[in-house]
Design an enzyme around this catalytic site. Sequence first.
Site, mmCIF file in Angstrom:
data_model
loop_
_atom_site.group_PDB
_atom_site.id
_atom_site.type_symbol
_atom_site.label_atom_id
_atom_site.label_comp_id
_atom_site.label_asym_id
_atom_site.label_seq_id
_atom_site.Cartn_x
_atom_site.Cartn_y
_atom_site.Cartn_z
ATOM 1 N N TYR A 108 0.862 -1.191 0.000
ATOM 2 C CA TYR A 108 0.000 0.000 0.000
ATOM 3 C C TYR A 108 0.890 1.230 0.000
ATOM 4 O O TYR A 108 1.904 1.289 0.720
ATOM 5 C CB TYR A 108 -0.877 -0.009 1.259
ATOM 6 C CG TYR A 108 -1.713 1.240 1.441
ATOM 7 C CD1 TYR A 108 -3.040 1.271 1.012
ATOM 8 C CD2 TYR A 108 -1.185 2.385 2.029
ATOM 9 C CE1 TYR A 108 -3.808 2.410 1.164
ATOM 10 C CE2 TYR A 108 -1.941 3.532 2.183
ATOM 11 C CZ TYR A 108 -3.258 3.536 1.755
ATOM 12 O OH TYR A 108 -4.010 4.670 1.906
ATOM 13 N N GLU A 196 -3.574 7.578 -3.829
ATOM 14 C CA GLU A 196 -3.448 6.273 -3.192
ATOM 15 C C GLU A 196 -3.251 5.176 -4.228
ATOM 16 O O GLU A 196 -3.982 5.127 -5.217
ATOM 17 C CB GLU A 196 -4.711 5.989 -2.374
ATOM 18 C CG GLU A 196 -4.657 4.700 -1.574
ATOM 19 C CD GLU A 196 -5.991 4.400 -0.900
ATOM 20 O OE1 GLU A 196 -6.076 4.553 0.327
ATOM 21 O OE2 GLU A 196 -6.951 4.024 -1.595
#
Length: 385
Positions: A108, A196
Amino acid sequence: MKVHEYQAKELLAQYGVPIPRGRVASSAAEARQIATELAVPVVVKAQIHAGGRGKGGGIRLAATPEEAERAAGQVIGMTLVTPQTGPEGRLVRRVLVEEQTLIERELYLAVLIDSSIGRAILMGSSAGGMEIEEVAASHPEAIHRVDIDPAAGFQPYEARELAFALGLSGDQLRPAVGLIGGLYRLFVEKDCSLAEVNPLVVTKDGRVLALDAKLNFDDNAIFRHPDILALRDIEEEDPLEVRAQSEGINNYVKLDGNIGCIVNGAGLAMATMDAIKLAGGEPANFLDIGTVNDSSRVVNALAIIGSDPGVKAILINIFGGMARVDVIAQGIIEAHDRVRLPIVARLAGTNLEEGVRLLQNAQVRVERAEDLGEAARKAVAAANG
Ligand code: GDP
Ligand code: MN
């Protein structure tokens, strides 16, 4: 403002972030054509402004162009329900058809603002694919963050530290540092509020690439970015919010409750929502109507809130300073016949007496309250009654 994954990936590519090869399609035939051109197994990905598509069945692997066509045929036109769409789901109009990636590890990576320190931060986690909130709750030690000093700016060593923390080393280190730097530059130059990549993947053959991408942009800076504004997809936005904006009401946010709120001032609007909750109710919206010197803004706001089928009562909370209570009262009177809902009003400040006199003369059904607590209780009672 939000954009689709395929649009976010095009921007990432402009900043040197590696992404899988692929293109967007709006029909099954087009998906087949793209898969034929790519000439490898593909993944067919629903394009909606919400994540969690994998869990909802919006991400399909296809080994051949025929399978890609079939998958796209199933996904386009479906109402996709994911943990982020709410139970009503979203209609899928397009799919991204991309070369399939053989995944070794899912990570991530994000750039966002930490408002408590007023800085952009890099955030990375070795638990990719999972929602970051879940990781924060179950494996907080897996999350690594780097606070970026706005004066010094982003430094490559900060990306190296983060890359190391994510277990990227050797041949992966240099591309990872380039990728993190690209994502950060994109975040700053395009005035993002969130950039993101989840998951950022290490492939079986050792490459690092962005398998998914989510970009949110700061609406207050969007005027500086006509290229970003051109990516807007109004069909993904709430129809009442779109209508509010087109009528000059820029601070309306639709929520799920049954008490519509008209308030002047963002802080007072937040406090009003809190007071409704405290009184056992649920707000149907956030609205800062601003400094009103024209009753039509009140009329429009009442019409928008009144057309939300979930709304059972309206709470008007005005602390008149620059905004005048008589102008608000005039708006209530003009809209009154069309909005057949109980209205509770807490009015204070500039031209209060004149506003009250107007309301009384017009004989409109508005229940007055002296303070915010009383207004909230009366609105909750009206909504439930
Ligand atoms: P989201 O569910 O909306 O966040 O969509 P993502 O693009 O993140 O995809 C969800 C999951 O699908 C990823 O975490 C991967 O595990 C899987 N996935 C997506 N693309 C590929 C691919 O090309 N190959 C493989 N093997 N899995 C993929
Ligand atoms: Mn994802």
